[in-house]
Design a protein around this motif. Structure first.
Motif, PDB file in Angstrom:
ATOM      1  N   MET A   1       0.829  -1.205   0.000  1.00 37.96           N
ATOM      2  CA  MET A   1       0.000   0.000   0.000  1.00 37.96           C
ATOM      3  C   MET A   1       0.862   1.253   0.000  1.00 37.96           C
ATOM      4  O   MET A   1       0.617   2.199  -0.758  1.00 37.96           O
ATOM      5  CB  MET A   1      -0.930  -0.005   1.223  1.00 37.96           C
ATOM      6  N   GLU A   2       1.890   1.271   0.855  1.00 41.23           N
ATOM      7  CA  GLU A   2       2.700   2.480   1.015  1.00 41.23           C
ATOM      8  C   GLU A   2       3.650   2.711  -0.165  1.00 41.23           C
ATOM      9  O   GLU A   2       3.876   3.846  -0.581  1.00 41.23           O
ATOM     10  CB  GLU A   2       3.504   2.387   2.310  1.00 41.23           C
ATOM     11  N   LYS A   3       4.196   1.646  -0.733  1.00 44.50           N
ATOM     12  CA  LYS A   3       5.202   1.800  -1.790  1.00 44.50           C
ATOM     13  C   LYS A   3       4.633   1.650  -3.195  1.00 44.50           C
ATOM     14  O   LYS A   3       5.116   2.291  -4.135  1.00 44.50           O
ATOM     15  CB  LYS A   3       6.317   0.772  -1.589  1.00 44.50           C
ATOM     16  N   ASP A   4       3.626   0.778  -3.347  1.00 49.68           N
ATOM     17  CA  ASP A   4       3.115   0.487  -4.688  1.00 49.68           C
ATOM     18  C   ASP A   4       1.720   1.049  -4.936  1.00 49.68           C
ATOM     19  O   ASP A   4       1.176   0.901  -6.031  1.00 49.68           O
ATOM     20  CB  ASP A   4       3.093  -1.029  -4.930  1.00 49.68           C
ATOM     21  N   GLY A   5       1.125   1.651  -3.908  1.00 55.29           N
ATOM     22  CA  GLY A   5      -0.176   2.277  -4.083  1.00 55.29           C
ATOM     23  C   GLY A   5      -1.347   1.326  -4.197  1.00 55.29           C
ATOM     24  O   GLY A   5      -2.381   1.678  -4.772  1.00 55.29           O
TER      25      GLY A   5
ATOM     26  N   ALA B   1      -5.881  -6.296   1.173  1.00 56.67           N
ATOM     27  CA  ALA B   1      -6.581  -7.324   1.947  1.00 56.67           C
ATOM     28  C   ALA B   1      -6.444  -8.685   1.260  1.00 56.67           C
ATOM     29  O   ALA B   1      -6.152  -9.701   1.899  1.00 56.67           O
ATOM     30  CB  ALA B   1      -8.053  -6.956   2.112  1.00 56.67           C
ATOM     31  N   TRP B   2      -6.642  -8.689  -0.061  1.00 55.08           N
ATOM     32  CA  TRP B   2      -6.511  -9.949  -0.809  1.00 55.08           C
ATOM     33  C   TRP B   2      -5.083 -10.471  -0.715  1.00 55.08           C
ATOM     34  O   TRP B   2      -4.854 -11.671  -0.537  1.00 55.08           O
ATOM     35  CB  TRP B   2      -6.886  -9.700  -2.264  1.00 55.08           C
ATOM     36  N   LEU B   3      -4.092  -9.575  -0.813  1.00 57.38           N
ATOM     37  CA  LEU B   3      -2.692  -9.972  -0.736  1.00 57.38           C
ATOM     38  C   LEU B   3      -2.372 -10.617   0.617  1.00 57.38           C
ATOM     39  O   LEU B   3      -1.591 -11.568   0.704  1.00 57.38           O
ATOM     40  CB  LEU B   3      -1.784  -8.751  -0.957  1.00 57.38           C
ATOM     41  N   ALA B   4      -3.008 -10.098   1.665  1.00 60.43           N
ATOM     42  CA  ALA B   4      -2.760 -10.625   3.009  1.00 60.43           C
ATOM     43  C   ALA B   4      -3.594 -11.863   3.320  1.00 60.43           C
ATOM     44  O   ALA B   4      -3.478 -12.435   4.410  1.00 60.43           O
ATOM     45  CB  ALA B   4      -3.043  -9.543   4.049  1.00 60.43           C
ATOM     46  N   GLY B   5      -4.457 -12.268   2.375  1.00 64.78           N
ATOM     47  CA  GLY B   5      -5.243 -13.482   2.568  1.00 64.78           C
ATOM     48  C   GLY B   5      -6.598 -13.271   3.213  1.00 64.78           C
ATOM     49  O   GLY B   5      -7.201 -14.216   3.719  1.00 64.78           O
TER      50      GLY B   5
ATOM     51  N   ALA C   1      -8.859  -4.856   8.032  1.00 65.08           N
ATOM     52  CA  ALA C   1      -8.634  -3.603   8.759  1.00 65.08           C
ATOM     53  C   ALA C   1      -8.493  -3.852  10.254  1.00 65.08           C
ATOM     54  O   ALA C   1      -7.645  -3.250  10.927  1.00 65.08           O
ATOM     55  CB  ALA C   1      -9.781  -2.637   8.482  1.00 65.08           C
ATOM     56  N   THR C   2      -9.306  -4.769  10.781  1.00 67.98           N
ATOM     57  CA  THR C   2      -9.231  -5.093  12.207  1.00 67.98           C
ATOM     58  C   THR C   2      -7.879  -5.712  12.560  1.00 67.98           C
ATOM     59  O   THR C   2      -7.234  -5.322  13.542  1.00 67.98           O
ATOM     60  CB  THR C   2     -10.365  -6.055  12.594  1.00 67.98           C
ATOM     61  N   ALA C   3      -7.452  -6.690  11.749  1.00 64.61           N
ATOM     62  CA  ALA C   3      -6.166  -7.344  12.007  1.00 64.61           C
ATOM     63  C   ALA C   3      -5.010  -6.368  11.824  1.00 64.61           C
ATOM     64  O   ALA C   3      -4.040  -6.383  12.589  1.00 64.61           O
ATOM     65  CB  ALA C   3      -6.001  -8.535  11.060  1.00 64.61           C
ATOM     66  N   PHE C   4      -5.116  -5.498  10.818  1.00 61.99           N
ATOM     67  CA  PHE C   4      -4.072  -4.518  10.525  1.00 61.99           C
ATOM     68  C   PHE C   4      -3.886  -3.564  11.711  1.00 61.99           C
ATOM     69  O   PHE C   4      -2.754  -3.309  12.153  1.00 61.99           O
ATOM     70  CB  PHE C   4      -4.455  -3.734   9.264  1.00 61.99           C
ATOM     71  N   LYS C   5      -4.989  -3.072  12.236  1.00 59.83           N
ATOM     72  CA  LYS C   5      -4.901  -2.119  13.348  1.00 59.83           C
ATOM     73  C   LYS C   5      -4.364  -2.784  14.610  1.00 59.83           C
ATOM     74  O   LYS C   5      -3.633  -2.165  15.396  1.00 59.83           O
ATOM     75  CB  LYS C   5      -6.270  -1.502  13.616  1.00 59.83           C
ATOM     76  N   ARG C   6      -4.692  -4.056  14.792  1.00 61.38           N
ATOM     77  CA  ARG C   6      -4.212  -4.779  15.958  1.00 61.38           C
ATOM     78  C   ARG C   6      -2.687  -4.908  15.929  1.00 61.38           C
ATOM     79  O   ARG C   6      -2.018  -4.830  16.956  1.00 61.38           O
ATOM     80  CB  ARG C   6      -4.848  -6.164  16.025  1.00 61.38           C
ATOM     81  N   VAL C   7      -2.130  -5.095  14.735  1.00 54.92           N
ATOM     82  CA  VAL C   7      -0.677  -5.285  14.604  1.00 54.92           C
ATOM     83  C   VAL C   7       0.074  -3.959  14.562  1.00 54.92           C
ATOM     84  O   VAL C   7       1.103  -3.786  15.220  1.00 54.92           O
ATOM     85  CB  VAL C   7      -0.362  -6.125  13.346  1.00 54.92           C
ATOM     86  N   PHE C   8      -0.446  -2.978  13.795  1.00 55.49           N
ATOM     87  CA  PHE C   8       0.317  -1.745  13.539  1.00 55.49           C
ATOM     88  C   PHE C   8      -0.193  -0.527  14.304  1.00 55.49           C
ATOM     89  O   PHE C   8       0.427   0.537  14.270  1.00 55.49           O
ATOM     90  CB  PHE C   8       0.312  -1.430  12.041  1.00 55.49           C
TER      91      PHE C   8
ATOM     92  N   MET D   1      -2.740   1.316  13.700  1.00 59.71           N
ATOM     93  CA  MET D   1      -3.384   2.305  12.830  1.00 59.71           C
ATOM     94  C   MET D   1      -4.203   1.564  11.780  1.00 59.71           C
ATOM     95  O   MET D   1      -4.020   0.368  11.555  1.00 59.71           O
ATOM     96  CB  MET D   1      -2.341   3.200  12.145  1.00 59.71           C
ATOM     97  N   SER D   2      -5.131   2.286  11.165  1.00 59.26           N
ATOM     98  CA  SER D   2      -5.968   1.679  10.150  1.00 59.26           C
ATOM     99  C   SER D   2      -5.210   1.574   8.831  1.00 59.26           C
ATOM    100  O   SER D   2      -4.237   2.308   8.606  1.00 59.26           O
ATOM    101  CB  SER D   2      -7.231   2.514   9.939  1.00 59.26           C
ATOM    102  N   PRO D   3      -5.637   0.693   7.921  1.00 52.35           N
ATOM    103  CA  PRO D   3      -4.993   0.613   6.607  1.00 52.35           C
ATOM    104  C   PRO D   3      -5.038   1.946   5.842  1.00 52.35           C
ATOM    105  O   PRO D   3      -4.072   2.308   5.168  1.00 52.35           O
ATOM    106  CB  PRO D   3      -5.792  -0.465   5.886  1.00 52.35           C
ATOM    107  N   SER D   4      -6.150   2.687   5.979  1.00 51.48           N
ATOM    108  CA  SER D   4      -6.247   3.961   5.257  1.00 51.48           C
ATOM    109  C   SER D   4      -5.230   4.977   5.788  1.00 51.48           C
ATOM    110  O   SER D   4      -4.615   5.708   5.005  1.00 51.48           O
ATOM    111  CB  SER D   4      -7.670   4.517   5.369  1.00 51.48           C
ATOM    112  N   ASP D   5      -5.032   5.002   7.117  1.00 48.82           N
ATOM    113  CA  ASP D   5      -4.026   5.897   7.686  1.00 48.82           C
ATOM    114  C   ASP D   5      -2.625   5.518   7.207  1.00 48.82           C
ATOM    115  O   ASP D   5      -1.806   6.387   6.889  1.00 48.82           O
ATOM    116  CB  ASP D   5      -4.074   5.863   9.211  1.00 48.82           C
TER     117      ASP D   5
END
Length: 298
Positions: free
Chosen positions: A258-262, A269-273, A281-288, A290-294
């Motif tokens: 998302m950050e490097k390739d846009g 989400a598909w790339l992460a399975g 988004a829930t799993a992303f925020k739990r790990v990082f 922040m939300s995927p959009s942020d």
């Protein structure tokens, strides 16, 4: 001789037999040629499975977990456990020649016997109760001879044939348990350096194959380790489970994309399975934190 029928014709042709014994063993033998490409679905109860595959390859899934009994190079012995009633999907490939003996022992019966010496057999009981994981061993010449005798018994008299099958089935089953116990004994005092390199091997394999549909069974078969050993070695080395590491590695790859390739959030989400962007988004925020959009807008 005969054929196994399904729908429009024979699935396989050759010699097959089924028998159950007073010692809670079910014995199935076959020396067949598969006649068509097909899928056979059926159900099995909780059991310990032992297979002597003399020739060919048997591919199946137990509740979606792949089991690959590959003896195309040489005869191989396999042992695994089905810890609960399961749905089986067997893949049949036209032209495949398969010669095998399959022995199923009621799981409760096996565990009851092993628990009579709980300290000695704790590792085997844990293996049988931990889910579907296949281990292999090289059968002795005698066991290979017994497997051939089961496929082609020397008597057709019912009582003698039952005793004939039971005695040979029990001896095959005993060698399988013995091979499993020998493996457990060699694992009681692992070499720390060896464990470190094995943990690295697991980690590198996961990273290399992160786009693939990784599962503990896939890792077990690819790396030649039991599922229990994979989990123990990895957790001891890295302080996290294999499943959590796979999940977080995929999330890191999705964040970078998302950050490097846009990539869009849906693509990430598909790339992460994840089939659901909301779950992603829930799993992303739990790990990082922040939300995927942020993350994408940074």
């Amino acid at each position: 001789m005969g054929g196994l029928l399904a729908g429009g014709g024979a699935l396989m042709s050759g010699r097959m037999s089924f028998s159950d014994t007073r010692s809670y063993l079910d014995i199935h033998t076959s020396d067949t040629m598969e006649m068509t490409n097909a899928i056979a679905d059926y159900e099995v109860g909780a059991a310990v499975k032992v297979a002597i595959v003399l020739k060919g390859r048997v591919q199946a899934e137990f509740d979606g977990v792949p089991v690959d009994l590959d003896a195309r190079d040489h005869p191989v012995g396999f042992i695994w456990s089905v810890s609960q009633p399961s749905k089986v999907r067997r893949y049949i490939h036209k032209g495949s020649e398969i010669s095998k003996v399959m022995i199923s022992a009621h799981l409760d019966w096996v565990v009851e016997k092993l628990k009579k010496s709980p300290s000695r057999y704790r590792g085997i009981v844990d293996f049988f109760q931990s889910g579907i994981s296949v281990r292999t061993w090289q059968p002795s010449r005698r066991i290979l001879a017994l497997a051939n005798q089961l496929i082609y018994p020397q008597t057709d008299e019912p009582l003698l044939r039952e005793l004939y099958s039971e005695s040979r089935g029990l001896e095959i089953f005993a060698e399988a348990l013995g091979a499993l116990q020998a493996e457990e004994n060699t694992q009681k005092e692992p070499d720390p350096i060896d464990q470190y390199f094995k943990a690295q091997e697991i980690r590198e394999f996961i990273i290399e194959h992160i786009p693939d549909d990784l599962s503990l069974t896939t890792l077990s078969l690819s790396l030649g380790m039991s599922v229990a050993n994979l989990q123990r070695i990895f957790k001891n080395a890295y302080g996290t489970t294999i499943k959590d590491f796979i999940r977080e590695t995929r999330l890191v790859a999705a964040r970078d994309a998302m950050e490097k390739d846009g990539l869009t959030i849906g693509q990430a989400a598909w790339l992460a399975g994840y089939s659901s962007p909301a779950n992603f988004a829930t799993a992303f925020k739990r790990v990082f934190g922040m939300s995927p959009s942020d993350s994408r807008d940074r």
